[in-house]
Design a protein around this motif. Structure first.
Motif, PDB file in Angstrom:
ATOM      1  N   LEU A 354       0.839  -1.212   0.000  1.00  0.00           N
ATOM      2  CA  LEU A 354       0.000   0.000   0.000  1.00  0.00           C
ATOM      3  C   LEU A 354       0.868   1.255   0.000  1.00  0.00           C
ATOM      4  N   LEU A 355       1.923   1.251   0.820  1.00  0.00           N
ATOM      5  CA  LEU A 355       2.787   2.436   0.894  1.00  0.00           C
ATOM      6  C   LEU A 355       3.409   2.701  -0.481  1.00  0.00           C
ATOM      7  N   GLU A 356       3.801   1.631  -1.176  1.00  0.00           N
ATOM      8  CA  GLU A 356       4.355   1.773  -2.531  1.00  0.00           C
ATOM      9  C   GLU A 356       3.314   2.365  -3.474  1.00  0.00           C
ATOM     10  N   ARG A 357       2.093   1.866  -3.375  1.00  0.00           N
ATOM     11  CA  ARG A 357       1.029   2.364  -4.262  1.00  0.00           C
ATOM     12  C   ARG A 357       0.761   3.839  -3.986  1.00  0.00           C
ATOM     13  N   PHE A 358       0.726   4.218  -2.707  1.00  0.00           N
ATOM     14  CA  PHE A 358       0.466   5.630  -2.374  1.00  0.00           C
ATOM     15  C   PHE A 358       1.586   6.526  -2.915  1.00  0.00           C
ATOM     16  N   ARG A 359       2.800   5.932  -3.035  1.00  0.00           N
ATOM     17  CA  ARG A 359       3.941   6.742  -3.499  1.00  0.00           C
ATOM     18  C   ARG A 359       3.943   6.924  -5.003  1.00  0.00           C
ATOM     19  N   ASN A 360       3.166   6.160  -5.746  1.00  0.00           N
ATOM     20  CA  ASN A 360       3.184   6.207  -7.227  1.00  0.00           C
ATOM     21  C   ASN A 360       3.222   7.671  -7.703  1.00  0.00           C
ATOM     22  N   PRO A 361       4.354   8.090  -8.275  1.00  0.00           N
ATOM     23  CA  PRO A 361       4.525   9.514  -8.580  1.00  0.00           C
ATOM     24  C   PRO A 361       3.700   9.944  -9.798  1.00  0.00           C
ATOM     25  N   ALA A 362       3.289   8.979 -10.614  1.00  0.00           N
ATOM     26  CA  ALA A 362       2.589   9.341 -11.844  1.00  0.00           C
ATOM     27  C   ALA A 362       1.082   9.473 -11.617  1.00  0.00           C
ATOM     28  N   LEU A 363       0.623   9.000 -10.460  1.00  0.00           N
ATOM     29  CA  LEU A 363      -0.815   8.963 -10.203  1.00  0.00           C
ATOM     30  C   LEU A 363      -1.191  10.230  -9.459  1.00  0.00           C
ATOM     31  N   LYS A 364      -1.818  11.139 -10.123  1.00  0.00           N
ATOM     32  CA  LYS A 364      -2.114  12.425  -9.482  1.00  0.00           C
ATOM     33  C   LYS A 364      -3.444  12.315  -8.735  1.00  0.00           C
ATOM     34  N   HIS A 365      -3.394  11.778  -7.536  1.00  0.00           N
ATOM     35  CA  HIS A 365      -4.616  11.511  -6.775  1.00  0.00           C
ATOM     36  C   HIS A 365      -4.804  12.609  -5.745  1.00  0.00           C
ATOM     37  N   ARG A 366      -5.811  13.418  -5.947  1.00  0.00           N
ATOM     38  CA  ARG A 366      -5.977  14.602  -5.097  1.00  0.00           C
ATOM     39  C   ARG A 366      -6.519  14.253  -3.713  1.00  0.00           C
ATOM     40  N   THR A 367      -5.952  14.893  -2.696  1.00  0.00           N
ATOM     41  CA  THR A 367      -6.456  14.703  -1.328  1.00  0.00           C
ATOM     42  C   THR A 367      -7.915  15.164  -1.266  1.00  0.00           C
ATOM     43  N   TRP A 368      -8.236  16.210  -1.995  1.00  0.00           N
ATOM     44  CA  TRP A 368      -9.610  16.740  -1.991  1.00  0.00           C
ATOM     45  C   TRP A 368     -10.610  15.703  -2.520  1.00  0.00           C
ATOM     46  N   GLN A 369     -10.181  14.918  -3.530  1.00  0.00           N
ATOM     47  CA  GLN A 369     -11.086  13.899  -4.086  1.00  0.00           C
ATOM     48  C   GLN A 369     -11.419  12.855  -3.010  1.00  0.00           C
ATOM     49  N   ILE A 370     -10.400  12.400  -2.303  1.00  0.00           N
ATOM     50  CA  ILE A 370     -10.623  11.356  -1.290  1.00  0.00           C
ATOM     51  C   ILE A 370     -11.403  11.921  -0.098  1.00  0.00           C
ATOM     52  N   ALA A 371     -11.229  13.237   0.142  1.00  0.00           N
ATOM     53  CA  ALA A 371     -11.895  13.867   1.298  1.00  0.00           C
ATOM     54  C   ALA A 371     -13.419  13.932   1.140  1.00  0.00           C
ATOM     55  N   MET A 372     -13.902  13.762  -0.077  1.00  0.00           N
ATOM     56  CA  MET A 372     -15.356  13.877  -0.309  1.00  0.00           C
ATOM     57  C   MET A 372     -16.149  12.819   0.457  1.00  0.00           C
ATOM     58  N   ASP A 373     -17.362  13.177   0.851  1.00  0.00           N
ATOM     59  CA  ASP A 373     -18.319  12.223   1.447  1.00  0.00           C
ATOM     60  C   ASP A 373     -17.791  11.548   2.712  1.00  0.00           C
ATOM     61  N   GLY A 374     -17.001  12.278   3.485  1.00  0.00           N
ATOM     62  CA  GLY A 374     -16.420  11.680   4.690  1.00  0.00           C
ATOM     63  C   GLY A 374     -17.452  11.121   5.649  1.00  0.00           C
ATOM     64  N   SER A 375     -18.614  11.765   5.742  1.00  0.00           N
ATOM     65  CA  SER A 375     -19.622  11.268   6.694  1.00  0.00           C
ATOM     66  C   SER A 375     -20.070   9.854   6.319  1.00  0.00           C
ATOM     67  N   GLN A 376     -19.964   9.520   5.030  1.00  0.00           N
ATOM     68  CA  GLN A 376     -20.366   8.192   4.578  1.00  0.00           C
ATOM     69  C   GLN A 376     -19.214   7.194   4.665  1.00  0.00           C
ATOM     70  N   LYS A 377     -17.993   7.716   4.697  1.00  0.00           N
ATOM     71  CA  LYS A 377     -16.810   6.841   4.625  1.00  0.00           C
ATOM     72  C   LYS A 377     -16.217   6.520   5.996  1.00  0.00           C
ATOM     73  N   LEU A 378     -16.286   7.502   6.900  1.00  0.00           N
ATOM     74  CA  LEU A 378     -15.637   7.340   8.202  1.00  0.00           C
ATOM     75  C   LEU A 378     -16.050   6.074   8.951  1.00  0.00           C
ATOM     76  N   PRO A 379     -17.359   5.744   9.004  1.00  0.00           N
ATOM     77  CA  PRO A 379     -17.747   4.588   9.819  1.00  0.00           C
ATOM     78  C   PRO A 379     -16.954   3.331   9.485  1.00  0.00           C
ATOM     79  N   GLN A 380     -16.825   2.993   8.199  1.00  0.00           N
ATOM     80  CA  GLN A 380     -16.142   1.729   7.878  1.00  0.00           C
ATOM     81  C   GLN A 380     -14.628   1.882   7.788  1.00  0.00           C
ATOM     82  N   ARG A 381     -14.131   3.106   7.645  1.00  0.00           N
ATOM     83  CA  ARG A 381     -12.685   3.289   7.462  1.00  0.00           C
ATOM     84  C   ARG A 381     -11.946   3.469   8.785  1.00  0.00           C
ATOM     85  N   LEU A 382     -12.563   4.224   9.718  1.00  0.00           N
ATOM     86  CA  LEU A 382     -11.881   4.521  10.973  1.00  0.00           C
ATOM     87  C   LEU A 382     -12.702   4.140  12.203  1.00  0.00           C
TER      88      LEU A 382
END
Ligand code: CS2
Length: 490
Positions: A354-382
């Motif tokens: 996972l750490l390697e995948r997160f480091r992928n320099p070519a994958l421009k994955h925005r923190t803002w994109q993942i931050a969306m819908d946190g109220s729906q994501k938090l229960p199962q993630r954290l």
């Protein structure tokens, strides 16, 4: 240079570097309807199906968009064809996918879509409708009977808007016509996604009519664990893809080399030989789902909130900050991994990958994109991990920092005083809570944990949870995300 549009007629002229469908597209017929034809489905399941159509062309996919017509409009001009561009440090590899035969707009073509779903050729209806598409209460997993779309669909069962409403209407038509049900396969990032889909569809059907409710009880809802990181496509990506394939593609997908799909093998109406395309068919998916949600997604959301607040636009940038890496390494190793029961799986190796995948320099994955819908994501993630640890009296320091990061983020005010564009079904409510609380961490905490559909009543009243989260919140307000992460990560 202007290129011709990608389509069946330009397929033969694409560059030699482009991988193309290895089967006769004209012979492919629909066997699957997919609800929610977003980027994730096109980077994941549609690719597995594309790998299998040479062996059995009766499993083509008809996609349905439930909200926006843009995918339909783009793919219509391309005969359903689109490119996935697989990116890593070594370069970008383009592949044209042909498994999606067409896309229907559920709002414009509802009757035709329901007819298709009710036809015997369709043996699987798969879903990526996102967490909120289940119209359920994330804390209990039950159908939210007051959800406006559910209220609408119960009053107008023949013209449904919601995913549960569509599934039940199509099943009702099959029942009336004496056609066996299709299998419903959820590919959403939810724990026990098959069970969740089943609970919601069964409840909706029973509310419509008791006999239909009984018939629907026999429908199969295999659970699946899905994994592939898919950042949203930008104009720069489109330009790069045009150069790589030698044609214009309005709707390409950018993704990583890694892909994983674990499927519960329960398909009474038949299925493609997914295992031939690399999927793992197992009896019980749940341990895999928990592993992925708690490790990958738990780390992702933590990096998204704290990374955004710390001024990092992309996940790969967050991974360039050693304190953040130490934080998520410890979150996974010390706090998430001990809650998982995965005999025979090397969780340390999974984490390192996972750490390697997160480091992928070519994958421009925005923190803002993942931050969306946190109220729906938090229960199962954290929150699930936190519950398990609190029950055993264990430390939740890093997980609580992830939750505090979310609480700080949803105030909508960035560390430099600028505005954060918070996207969430509860955004308005949360904005009002934050405005009332000002920069008082205790008040912000109390306001947000009162969202009982997110936190349940147990966490809202748990003192160690409150102490851990409000302590971090105070530091986030006083010192900012980078300093707080550095302090907690040690
Ligand atoms: C991400 C996921 O946007 C998000 O919330 O955490 O979409 C993640 O990229 C996928 O689950 C990876 O399979």
């Amino acid at each position: 240079m202007t290129h011709q549009r990608l389509s069946l007629s330009t397929l033969a002229a694409l560059t030699a570097a482009t991988t193309r469908p290895g089967y006769d597209r004209a012979g492919v017929t629909p066997g699957i309807v997919h609800l929610g034809i977003g980027a994730f489905h096109r980077a994941h399941m549609a690719v597995y199906v594309d790998d299998l159509l040479d062996e059995d062309p009766s499993w083509g996919i008809v996609g349905a968009s439930l909200r926006r017509p843009d995918t339909k409009e783009a793919l219509e001009k391309q005969d359903g064809l689109y490119t996935i561009a697989v990116r890593d440090a070594a370069g970008t590899h383009p592949r044209v996918i042909g498994s999606i035969l067409k896309v229907m707009d559920a709002n414009q073509e509802r009757a035709a879509l329901l007819d298709l779903m009710a036809s015997p050729a369709i043996r699987i209806v798969s879903l990526t409708v996102t967490e909120k598409g289940y119209c359920h209460d994330p804390a209990t997993g039950e159908l939210d009977e007051r959800h406006p779309d559910i209220v609408h669909d119960l009053a107008n069962p023949g013209a449904p808007k919601s995913a549960p409403g569509m599934l039940v209407e199509a099943l009702a038509r099959r029942k009336a016509a004496g056609i066996a049900p299709f299998t419903v396969m959820s590919c959403d990032n939810l724990p026990a996604n098959g069970q969740t889909a089943k609970r919601i569809v069964n409840r909706f059907a029973a509310l419509r009519d008791a006999e239909l409710g009984r018939w629907v009880q026999d429908v199969a809802f295999p659970s699946t664990m899905v994994d592939r990181i898919v950042p949203s496509t930008t104009d720069a990506d489109r330009a790069e893809v045009a150069g790589l394939i030698g044609a214009e593609d309005a709707w390409p997908i950018m993704t990583e080399p890694f892909t994983q799909w674990v499927i519960e093998d329960h398909f009474p109406a038949g299925r493609p030989a997914f295992e031939r395309a690399g999927a793992q068919l197992v009896k019980d998916v749940e341990p895999f789902e928990l592993m992925k949600l708690r490790m990958l997604n738990g780390a992702h959301s933590t990096m998204a909130y704290l990374g955004y607040l710390g001024g990092y636009e992309y996940i790969a940038e967050v991974m360039g900050d050693p304190s953040y890496v130490r934080l998520i390494h410890a979150l996974m190793t010390e706090e998430a991994m001990p809650t998982l029961d995965m005999p025979g799986t090397d969780l340390g190796a999974y984490r390192d990958q996972l750490l390697e995948r997160f480091r992928n320099p070519a994958l421009k994955h925005r923190t803002w994109q993942i931050a969306m819908d946190g109220s729906q994501k938090l229960p199962q993630r954290l929150l699930g991990t936190i519950r398990d640890r609190l029950a055993r009296g264990q430390d939740i320091t890093r997980l609580a920092l992830g939750v505090a990061g979310w609480m700080r983020y949803v105030t909508g005010v960035a560390e430099d005083g600028g505005e954060i564009d918070v996207r969430d079904p509860h955004a308005l409510k949360m904005h009002a809570i934050a405005a009332d609380a000002g920069d008082d961490p205790g008040a912000l905490f109390e306001g947000l944990v009162a969202l009982s559909e997110v936190f349940g009543t147990d966490l809202a009243t748990n003192a160690p949870f409150r102490d851990a989260v409000t302590g971090h919140l105070e530091s986030l307000f006083d010192h900012g995300a980078r300093a707080t992460v550095a302090k907690v990560a040690g």
